[in-house]
Write a protein that holds these residues in place. Structure first.
Motif, PDB file in Angstrom:
ATOM      1  N   ASN A  56     -11.183  -4.129   8.301  1.00  0.00           N
ATOM      2  CA  ASN A  56     -11.940  -4.975   7.365  1.00  0.00           C
ATOM      3  C   ASN A  56     -11.079  -5.477   6.209  1.00  0.00           C
ATOM      4  N   GLY A  57      -9.810  -5.777   6.489  1.00  0.00           N
ATOM      5  CA  GLY A  57      -8.958  -6.403   5.502  1.00  0.00           C
ATOM      6  C   GLY A  57      -8.260  -5.499   4.514  1.00  0.00           C
ATOM      7  N   SER A  58      -8.343  -4.180   4.700  1.00  0.00           N
ATOM      8  CA  SER A  58      -7.646  -3.302   3.758  1.00  0.00           C
ATOM      9  C   SER A  58      -7.209  -1.989   4.427  1.00  0.00           C
ATOM     10  N   TRP A  59      -6.201  -1.386   3.811  1.00  0.00           N
ATOM     11  CA  TRP A  59      -5.702  -0.093   4.260  1.00  0.00           C
ATOM     12  C   TRP A  59      -6.532   1.013   3.633  1.00  0.00           C
ATOM     13  N   ILE A  65       3.178   6.180  -2.416  1.00  0.00           N
ATOM     14  CA  ILE A  65       4.310   7.014  -2.841  1.00  0.00           C
ATOM     15  C   ILE A  65       4.257   7.236  -4.358  1.00  0.00           C
ATOM     16  N   PHE A  66       3.931   6.201  -5.094  1.00  0.00           N
ATOM     17  CA  PHE A  66       3.801   6.329  -6.550  1.00  0.00           C
ATOM     18  C   PHE A  66       2.730   7.360  -6.902  1.00  0.00           C
ATOM     19  N   ARG A  67       1.600   7.308  -6.211  1.00  0.00           N
ATOM     20  CA  ARG A  67       0.521   8.283  -6.451  1.00  0.00           C
ATOM     21  C   ARG A  67       0.983   9.699  -6.138  1.00  0.00           C
ATOM     22  N   ILE A  68       1.742   9.863  -5.066  1.00  0.00           N
ATOM     23  CA  ILE A  68       2.253  11.192  -4.705  1.00  0.00           C
ATOM     24  C   ILE A  68       3.162  11.710  -5.815  1.00  0.00           C
ATOM     25  N   GLU A  69       4.094  10.874  -6.237  1.00  0.00           N
ATOM     26  CA  GLU A  69       5.061  11.311  -7.244  1.00  0.00           C
ATOM     27  C   GLU A  69       4.418  11.593  -8.599  1.00  0.00           C
ATOM     28  N   PHE A 110       0.832  -1.199   0.000  1.00  0.00           N
ATOM     29  CA  PHE A 110       0.000   0.000   0.000  1.00  0.00           C
ATOM     30  C   PHE A 110       0.873   1.257   0.000  1.00  0.00           C
ATOM     31  N   ALA A 111       1.907   1.282   0.849  1.00  0.00           N
ATOM     32  CA  ALA A 111       2.781   2.456   0.962  1.00  0.00           C
ATOM     33  C   ALA A 111       3.521   2.708  -0.353  1.00  0.00           C
TER      34      ALA A 111
END
Length: 144
Positions: free
Chosen positions: A139-142, A48-52, A43-44
């Motif tokens: 519930n199983g997700s971030w 980070i990819f989304r931020i960049e 997820f992290a």
């Protein structure tokens, strides 16, 4: 149908209701800390990819400004070697976790007499922001 048969049917029906209640009220399977940490690292990385990819100005397309007789090119970038993650279970729960993502975001700048010189670099770090983001696992997700 006799009284004995009716009472057996009622007992069987009551037992079925009790067993169904027990089955549907079982606690959810709690994931291991290691499994949740692996999910958080994935997820992290995606975060980070989304931020960049959301940066308006990048190394390939820096912001260009002219001031005091010279050009300045600048862009932001996450320093990949500064990315750290930490996952902890929430107090009193085996299925809720918090994830902490820390990284450094640099502003890189280059100056030159011409626009092309400024864009060619070398780019040097001009400022640093230490970023900390906190996420919830439920519930199983971030959750972003």
């Amino acid at each position: 149908m006799g009284l004995w048969m009716k009472s057996n049917y009622l007992c069987i029906a009551a037992l079925a209701i009790i067993l169904a209640g027990l089955f549907f009220n079982l606690p959810c399977y709690a994931e291991s800390q290691t499994a949740v940490e692996k999910k958080f690292n994935t997820f992290a990385g995606n975060w980070i990819f989304r931020i960049e990819t959301a940066y308006l100005h990048t190394r390939e397309n820096p912001k260009i400004e002219f001031s005091n007789g010279q050009y300045q090119a600048s862009f932001h970038q996450v320093a990949p070697d500064t990315i750290q993650t930490d996952v902890k279970p929430a107090a009193g729960s085996s299925s809720i976790f918090t994830g902490v993502l820390q990284y450094n975001e640099y502003l890189f700048q280059s100056k030159g007499a011409t626009r092309d010189q400024a864009m060619a670099g070398p780019f040097e770090p001009a400022s640093l922001k230490k970023m900390t983001e906190i996420f919830l696992y439920e519930n199983g997700s971030w959750m972003p």
